[in-house]
Design a protein around this motif. Sequence first.
Motif, PDB file in Angstrom:
ATOM      1  N   MET A   1       0.760  -1.332  -0.046  1.00  0.00           N
ATOM      2  CA  MET A   1       0.135  -0.026  -0.081  1.00  0.00           C
ATOM      3  C   MET A   1       0.808   1.372  -0.119  1.00  0.00           C
ATOM      4  SD  MET A   1      -3.494   1.073   0.493  1.00  0.00           S
ATOM      5  CE  MET A   1      -4.407   1.345   2.018  1.00  0.00           C
ATOM      6  N   PHE A   2       1.848   1.210   0.824  1.00  0.00           N
ATOM      7  CA  PHE A   2       2.766   2.618   0.841  1.00  0.00           C
ATOM      8  C   PHE A   2       3.385   2.803  -0.293  1.00  0.00           C
ATOM      9  CE2 PHE A   2       6.932   4.358   1.721  1.00  0.00           C
ATOM     10  CZ  PHE A   2       6.565   5.344   2.158  1.00  0.00           C
ATOM     11  N   GLU A   8       2.220   6.872  -6.971  1.00  0.00           N
ATOM     12  CA  GLU A   8       1.182   7.678  -7.220  1.00  0.00           C
ATOM     13  C   GLU A   8       1.683   9.258  -7.146  1.00  0.00           C
ATOM     14  OE1 GLU A   8      -2.410   6.673  -5.234  1.00  0.00           O
ATOM     15  OE2 GLU A   8      -2.736   4.964  -6.379  1.00  0.00           O
ATOM     16  N   SER A   9       2.178   9.403  -6.152  1.00  0.00           N
ATOM     17  CA  SER A   9       2.910  10.596  -5.710  1.00  0.00           C
ATOM     18  C   SER A   9       4.113  10.983  -6.825  1.00  0.00           C
ATOM     19  CB  SER A   9       3.394  10.821  -4.183  1.00  0.00           C
ATOM     20  OG  SER A   9       2.290  10.277  -3.533  1.00  0.00           O
ATOM     21  N   CYS A  46       4.406  15.103  -1.261  1.00  0.00           N
ATOM     22  CA  CYS A  46       3.107  14.998  -1.975  1.00  0.00           C
ATOM     23  C   CYS A  46       2.329  13.689  -1.445  1.00  0.00           C
ATOM     24  CB  CYS A  46       3.475  14.551  -3.531  1.00  0.00           C
ATOM     25  SG  CYS A  46       2.029  14.180  -4.659  1.00  0.00           S
ATOM     26  N   THR A  47       3.176  12.647  -0.993  1.00  0.00           N
ATOM     27  CA  THR A  47       2.685  11.488  -0.427  1.00  0.00           C
ATOM     28  C   THR A  47       1.726  12.100   0.835  1.00  0.00           C
ATOM     29  OG1 THR A  47       4.387  10.006  -0.917  1.00  0.00           O
ATOM     30  CG2 THR A  47       3.140   9.514   0.535  1.00  0.00           C
TER      31      THR A  47
END
Length: 75
Positions: A1-2, A8-9, A46-47
């Motif tokens: 998940m991380f 994505e970030s 961003c994360t």
Amino acid sequence: MFLKKVDESFSLTLGMAERLGVDVTSTVSADPEMNAIALRSAVFKCTACKQQKACKSLQAKHSHLDAAPDYCRNW
């Protein structure tokens, strides 16, 4: 998940840079050690952002931006 969140970030960070006219590849290449650290820092900022959905939507609608949105932690 991380790792998915980081991926994505990373995409959002590069996408925002592109829309703002920042050439990340050239910037990192100019001083790989320092600028890779700065890029990593930007991705992690961003994360932690709570506005990623808004950012994705903004980037989907615009190929160029004059300025980053107020919620952007990086630009």
